[in-house]
Structure formats: structure tokens, C-alpha cells
Design a protein around this motif. Structure first.
Motif, PDB file in Angstrom:
ATOM      1  N   GLU A  38       1.001  -1.273  -0.087  1.00  0.00           N
ATOM      2  CA  GLU A  38       0.141   0.057   0.183  1.00  0.00           C
ATOM      3  C   GLU A  38       0.852   1.205   0.210  1.00  0.00           C
ATOM      4  OE1 GLU A  38      -3.717   1.940  -0.459  1.00  0.00           O
ATOM      5  OE2 GLU A  38      -3.475  -0.268  -0.075  1.00  0.00           O
ATOM      6  N   PRO A  39       0.565   1.933  -1.075  1.00  0.00           N
ATOM      7  CA  PRO A  39       1.550   3.295  -1.011  1.00  0.00           C
ATOM      8  C   PRO A  39       1.711   4.187   0.198  1.00  0.00           C
ATOM      9  CG  PRO A  39       0.308   2.920  -3.037  1.00  0.00           C
ATOM     10  CD  PRO A  39      -0.269   2.096  -1.935  1.00  0.00           C
ATOM     11  N   GLY A  40       2.740   4.810   0.688  1.00  0.00           N
ATOM     12  CA  GLY A  40       2.767   5.580   1.803  1.00  0.00           C
ATOM     13  C   GLY A  40       2.772   5.006   3.233  1.00  0.00           C
ATOM     14  N   VAL A  41       2.662   3.751   3.250  1.00  0.00           N
ATOM     15  CA  VAL A  41       2.756   3.100   4.553  1.00  0.00           C
ATOM     16  C   VAL A  41       3.980   2.474   5.036  1.00  0.00           C
ATOM     17  CG1 VAL A  41       1.857   1.055   5.701  1.00  0.00           C
ATOM     18  CG2 VAL A  41       0.265   2.042   4.182  1.00  0.00           C
ATOM     19  N   ASP A  42       4.526   2.797   6.140  1.00  0.00           N
ATOM     20  CA  ASP A  42       5.776   2.431   6.667  1.00  0.00           C
ATOM     21  C   ASP A  42       5.959   1.052   7.386  1.00  0.00           C
ATOM     22  OD1 ASP A  42       8.276   2.509   7.648  1.00  0.00           O
ATOM     23  OD2 ASP A  42       7.793   3.477   9.462  1.00  0.00           O
ATOM     24  N   TYR A  43       6.041  -0.060   6.502  1.00  0.00           N
ATOM     25  CA  TYR A  43       5.931  -1.414   6.575  1.00  0.00           C
ATOM     26  C   TYR A  43       7.167  -1.793   7.418  1.00  0.00           C
ATOM     27  CZ  TYR A  43       2.008  -1.792   3.669  1.00  0.00           C
ATOM     28  OH  TYR A  43       0.615  -1.693   3.141  1.00  0.00           O
ATOM     29  N   SER A  44       7.045  -2.870   8.409  1.00  0.00           N
ATOM     30  CA  SER A  44       8.256  -3.285   8.871  1.00  0.00           C
ATOM     31  C   SER A  44       9.054  -3.839   7.905  1.00  0.00           C
ATOM     32  CB  SER A  44       7.982  -4.080  10.158  1.00  0.00           C
ATOM     33  OG  SER A  44       7.362  -5.234   9.801  1.00  0.00           O
ATOM     34  N   PRO A  45      10.514  -3.896   8.324  1.00  0.00           N
ATOM     35  CA  PRO A  45      11.447  -4.908   7.444  1.00  0.00           C
ATOM     36  C   PRO A  45      11.125  -6.181   7.560  1.00  0.00           C
ATOM     37  CG  PRO A  45      12.632  -3.092   8.648  1.00  0.00           C
ATOM     38  CD  PRO A  45      11.107  -3.020   9.245  1.00  0.00           C
ATOM     39  N   GLY A  49       9.966  -8.564   3.903  1.00  0.00           N
ATOM     40  CA  GLY A  49      10.622  -9.704   3.742  1.00  0.00           C
ATOM     41  C   GLY A  49       9.645 -10.560   3.542  1.00  0.00           C
ATOM     42  N   PHE A  50       8.756 -10.810   4.405  1.00  0.00           N
ATOM     43  CA  PHE A  50       7.478 -11.395   4.256  1.00  0.00           C
ATOM     44  C   PHE A  50       7.021 -11.547   2.866  1.00  0.00           C
ATOM     45  CE2 PHE A  50       3.109 -12.790   5.189  1.00  0.00           C
ATOM     46  CZ  PHE A  50       3.205 -14.238   5.686  1.00  0.00           C
ATOM     47  N   ALA A  51       6.502 -10.229   2.524  1.00  0.00           N
ATOM     48  CA  ALA A  51       5.967  -9.955   1.349  1.00  0.00           C
ATOM     49  C   ALA A  51       6.837 -10.763   0.042  1.00  0.00           C
ATOM     50  CB  ALA A  51       5.890  -8.568   0.983  1.00  0.00           C
ATOM     51  N   VAL A  52       8.029 -10.377   0.188  1.00  0.00           N
ATOM     52  CA  VAL A  52       9.040 -11.131  -0.847  1.00  0.00           C
ATOM     53  C   VAL A  52       8.837 -12.658  -0.942  1.00  0.00           C
ATOM     54  CG1 VAL A  52      11.419 -11.211  -1.695  1.00  0.00           C
ATOM     55  CG2 VAL A  52      10.482  -9.154  -0.751  1.00  0.00           C
ATOM     56  N   ARG A  53       8.535 -13.257   0.176  1.00  0.00           N
ATOM     57  CA  ARG A  53       8.533 -14.733   0.324  1.00  0.00           C
ATOM     58  C   ARG A  53       7.123 -15.166  -0.102  1.00  0.00           C
ATOM     59  NH1 ARG A  53      11.292 -13.374   4.582  1.00  0.00           N
ATOM     60  NH2 ARG A  53       9.551 -13.910   6.139  1.00  0.00           N
ATOM     61  N   ASN A  54       5.912 -14.278   0.208  1.00  0.00           N
ATOM     62  CA  ASN A  54       4.425 -14.887   0.030  1.00  0.00           C
ATOM     63  C   ASN A  54       3.754 -14.119  -0.850  1.00  0.00           C
ATOM     64  OD1 ASN A  54       4.275 -16.931   2.524  1.00  0.00           O
ATOM     65  ND2 ASN A  54       5.501 -15.301   3.124  1.00  0.00           N
ATOM     66  N   LEU A  72       3.504 -15.110  13.174  1.00  0.00           N
ATOM     67  CA  LEU A  72       3.671 -15.483  11.682  1.00  0.00           C
ATOM     68  C   LEU A  72       5.086 -14.518  11.279  1.00  0.00           C
ATOM     69  CD1 LEU A  72       2.712 -17.088   9.341  1.00  0.00           C
ATOM     70  CD2 LEU A  72       1.228 -15.217   8.905  1.00  0.00           C
ATOM     71  N   VAL A  73       4.934 -13.343  11.444  1.00  0.00           N
ATOM     72  CA  VAL A  73       6.056 -12.367  11.106  1.00  0.00           C
ATOM     73  C   VAL A  73       6.766 -11.627  12.419  1.00  0.00           C
ATOM     74  CG1 VAL A  73       6.243 -10.176   9.491  1.00  0.00           C
ATOM     75  CG2 VAL A  73       4.399 -11.908   9.075  1.00  0.00           C
ATOM     76  N   PRO A  74       7.651 -12.359  12.866  1.00  0.00           N
ATOM     77  CA  PRO A  74       8.314 -11.878  13.903  1.00  0.00           C
ATOM     78  C   PRO A  74       9.003 -10.728  13.660  1.00  0.00           C
ATOM     79  CG  PRO A  74       9.007 -14.346  13.625  1.00  0.00           C
ATOM     80  CD  PRO A  74       7.996 -13.654  12.383  1.00  0.00           C
ATOM     81  N   GLY A  75       8.622  -9.485  14.459  1.00  0.00           N
ATOM     82  CA  GLY A  75       9.336  -8.214  14.036  1.00  0.00           C
ATOM     83  C   GLY A  75       8.312  -7.363  13.390  1.00  0.00           C
ATOM     84  N   THR A  76       7.139  -7.584  12.965  1.00  0.00           N
ATOM     85  CA  THR A  76       5.864  -6.895  12.463  1.00  0.00           C
ATOM     86  C   THR A  76       5.593  -5.821  13.476  1.00  0.00           C
ATOM     87  OG1 THR A  76       3.736  -6.784  11.399  1.00  0.00           O
ATOM     88  CG2 THR A  76       4.018  -8.259  13.508  1.00  0.00           C
ATOM     89  N   TYR A  77       5.356  -4.616  12.915  1.00  0.00           N
ATOM     90  CA  TYR A  77       5.032  -3.177  13.562  1.00  0.00           C
ATOM     91  C   TYR A  77       3.487  -3.561  14.077  1.00  0.00           C
ATOM     92  CZ  TYR A  77       8.851  -0.769  11.422  1.00  0.00           C
ATOM     93  OH  TYR A  77      10.247  -0.380  11.131  1.00  0.00           O
TER      94      TYR A  77
END
Length: 102
Positions: A38-45, A49-54, A72-77
């Protein structure tokens, strides 16, 4: 049940297209949507990374995330403890998916 389950999400997530809140992206069209795109959203690293894999949010992947985002996503914001009840999660995801038709 899906609409009432969304009450656990609304303080951080809007439903309208492009209506991102400071605390989270819109849930408009979330089923099938690319993850962390989503444009303009500050996603966690971690979520990027999860997005790249899934790739995209499938109902099954959303179910796992909504059950326990940090597991599922350790370190998510996303500071949400999850929805333990599988039926409530299924109703929420079906309701969000149905809203895409509106």
C-alpha cells in the motif's frame, strides 16, 4: 460475525480504498492484495521480507496472520495479539472479501 470481528481492527485499519491511517493500511481489497504494497505505509522490514517470500494475501495466509501476527511475522509493527477463535477469523476474512464486491 465478520462485521463485529472487524471492530477489533477498525482503530488501526480503514475499509475505504486508499484510506490509510497513521497506524495501518486500509483493508480494502485485502484478500488477493500484494502484501506490504500500500503506497505511503511504513511497513516493518519483517513484513516487507515476508511479502517477498509470500506475494499476496490469500485467505489461508490472512487466517494465520490474524491468529497471531507476531508468530507468523516476527518483528512486524502490528501491535495486535490476534484472534484465537478460528470461526471468528473465518467470518472476518469472508466479510472483508465480500466487501470487495461493494
Amino acid at each position: 460475525l465478520g462485521r463485529s470481528a472487524y471492530q477489533k481492527c477498525y482503530s488501526c485499519h480503514a475499509l475505504a480504498a486508499g484510506e490509510n491511517l497513521p497506524s495501518g493500511p486500509t483493508l480494502h481489497g485485502i484478500v488477493g492484495k500484494p502484501i506490504a504494497a500500500e503506497p505511503g505505509v511504513d511497513y516493518s522490514p519483517a513484513l516487507r521480507g515476508f511479502a517477498v517470500r509470500n506475494g499476496h494475501w490469500s485467505p489461508a495466509l490472512l487466517d494465520r496472520f490474524v491468529a497471531d501476527p507476531e508468530a507468523l511475522v516476527p518483528g512486524t509493527y502490528m501491535a495486535f495479539h490476534g484472534i484465537a477463535d478460528a470461526g471468528e477469523r473465518a467470518a472476518l476474512i469472508a466479510w472483508l472479501e465480500g466487501r470487495q464486491q461493494e
